[in-house]
Design an enzyme around this catalytic site. Structure first.
Site, PDB file in Angstrom:
ATOM      1  N   GLU A 227       0.864  -1.210   0.043  1.00 53.52           N
ATOM      2  CA  GLU A 227       0.048  -0.016   0.003  1.00 53.52           C
ATOM      3  C   GLU A 227       0.656   1.169  -0.151  1.00 53.52           C
ATOM      4  OE1 GLU A 227      -1.221   3.439   0.966  1.00 53.52           O
ATOM      5  OE2 GLU A 227      -1.819   2.259   2.926  1.00 53.52           O
ATOM      6  N   CYS A 261      -1.997   8.732   3.181  1.00 52.58           N
ATOM      7  CA  CYS A 261      -2.228   8.428   1.580  1.00 52.58           C
ATOM      8  C   CYS A 261      -3.418   8.412   0.972  1.00 52.58           C
ATOM      9  CB  CYS A 261      -1.664   6.598   1.740  1.00 52.58           C
ATOM     10  SG  CYS A 261       0.056   6.489   2.254  1.00 52.58           S
TER      11      CYS A 261
END
Length: 453
Positions: A227, A261
């Site tokens: 990720e 993020c």
């Protein structure tokens, strides 16, 4: 040497001795030994550990939150919410894990055909500092429920949090070696990944770190889940509830001082509502109060590190030089700590760094578009594809965004967020694989085909 620094003051909290090669070898041996027993433990036994971990998180949430706030600067209320979310994840997998891992019976050539989901072994987790508890429990809860064991290499600036996570599992009566924390530099990761006792790796972090881990793991034929970065769009169409879209949009960009993020980074607004939306957004951004992250009335704390301030200051400076308009903010205030003003860039040309690069801090980037086609094209014009938020009440527009946006998650009339009940991950350079939910618990499993006559 791993060092905790209070980003609100710039003062050193504590320095930690790095684990030695001998410590690493001991941890690998412990993980290997623990896995042999844990893989055959009952679902009930695993669930009991996770439920006790959830209880520990809830019991100590205020203490744990203060540690996170001191180490990486997020507001105390955000830290408390993060700890609570970790407890929720532990409870989810404790309660749903056995069902998620049940044998999958199917039609096939034999009298009895099914897929048995079996754990694969010790997993190395390389985790970042921005959500120092959640990123780790997002991996650990499903992995442990699945019968795997974990070794954590956390970011060096949140070493206190890293040690506390290990303590939580030990206090929850997890057997020695089921979850271990190693305080080591990034340079030691390759050695651990190449050890035969490690069977897989998961990383949340930068594109560069993900590429390095994937390359090493690939050379060893080991599973990885990555990720990585994101430059998520926040799209506002004319039918949107503008007031709600402004309120949520400010939170989606500025929470955790913009260090996420999945933060909304690129605001793509239809020309019919652009001026109204930007005006309201700017007003709310300029009302955010910078200050002590421990204080109840603080709207935003510091960035986690001095380098973060320097990076976003440089990106904004280079972007304005390339023609972007600085609407508000754009600099670090005088005084101690790693603070940066909440900022807005508009009219960003394609040549500006802010058009392509991820801005990991409190700066929203605004674009005006004339149509849904232009909004989709601009949203997809990115090397990242983690998530995105879309604001429209038109059913046909919603369907187009769902089907045409190239991202791991599309969230309509709400902000992008992770939830234990739904898979989480990205496409393109935002990574691959999925965490959480059914997909996450199966990420590190052997889907074994079984046929019986």
């Amino acid at each position: 040497m791993p060092t905790s620094i209070n980003p609100a003051t710039g003062e050193t909290i504590e320095k930690f001795a790095e684990h030695t090669d001998q410590d690493i070898d001991r941890a690998l041996a412990n993980a290997d030994s623990a896995f042999r027993d844990w893989r055959t433990s009952s679902y009930t036994r695993r669930a009991e550990v996770l439920l006790r971990a959830a209880n520990e998180l809830e019991r100590r949430k205020d203490e744990l939150a203060r540690i996170a706030t001191c180490e990486m600067g997020k507001r105390l209320k955000e830290s408390v919410a993060e700890v609570e979310k970790c407890a929720t994840a532990c409870r989810y997998y404790a309660e749903e894990g056995e069902k998620l891992l049940a044998d999958d019976h199917r039609d096939g050539p034999a009298k009895k055909n099914f897929v048995a989901y079996l754990p694969i072994g010790p997993v190395l987790a390389v985790m970042p500092w921005n959500f120092p508890y959640w990123q780790c429990f997002r991996f650990a809860a499903p992995a442990i429920m699945a019968g795997n064991v974990g070794i954590l290499k956390h970011a060096s600036n949140v070493s206190q949090c890293a040690l506390e996570i290990q303590k939580i599992f030990l206090d929850a009566d997890a057997p020695q070696g089921v979850f271990q924390t190693l305080l080591i530099s990034s340079g030691k990761v390759e050695r651990i990944l190449k050890d035969d006792r490690i069977r897989a790796a998961t990383l949340t972090g930068s594109e560069g770190a993900g590429s390095a881990v994937a390359a090493t793991a690939g050379s060893q034929i080991k599973t990885t889940v990555l990720e990585l970065g994101g430059s998520d769009p926040f799209i506002v169409m004319p039918s949107a509830d503008i007031e709600k879209a402004v309120d949520v949009g400010v939170t989606a960009r500025m929470q955790n001082s913009g260090q996420s993020c999945i933060a909304a980074k690129r605001f793509i607004v239809h020309e019919d509502v652009y001026d109204d939306y930007l005006g309201r957004y700017q007003e709310k951004v300029e009302a955010i109060k910078l200050g002590d992250p421990m204080a109840d009335d603080t709207g935003m704390g510091p960035l986690a590190m001095k380098a973060g301030v320097e990076d976003i200051d440089d990106q904004i400076a280079r972007s304005t030089k390339a023609g972007a308009k600085l609407v508000t903010g754009g600099s670090a205030p005088e005084g101690p700590g790693y603070f940066f003003q909440p900022s807005i860039l508009a009219d960003v040309p394609e040549a500006a760094p802010a058009y392509r690069e991820e801005l990991f801090g409190p700066c929203a980037i605004f674009f005006k578009v004339r149509s849904i086609d232009a909004a989709i094209a601009l949203a997809n014009d990115s090397e990242f594809g983690l998530g995105g938020s879309v604001w429209t009440n038109e059913a046909k527009e919603q369907e187009r965004f769902v089907r045409e946006l190239d991202q791991g998650g599309t969230h309509i009339n709400r902000m992008t967020a992770s939830d234990s009940r739904l898979p989480f991950g990205g496409v393109k350079k935002s990574g691959y694989g999925r965490e959480l939910s059914h997909e996450g618990i199966h990420a590190f499993m052997n889907a074994k085909t079984v046929t019986i006559d």
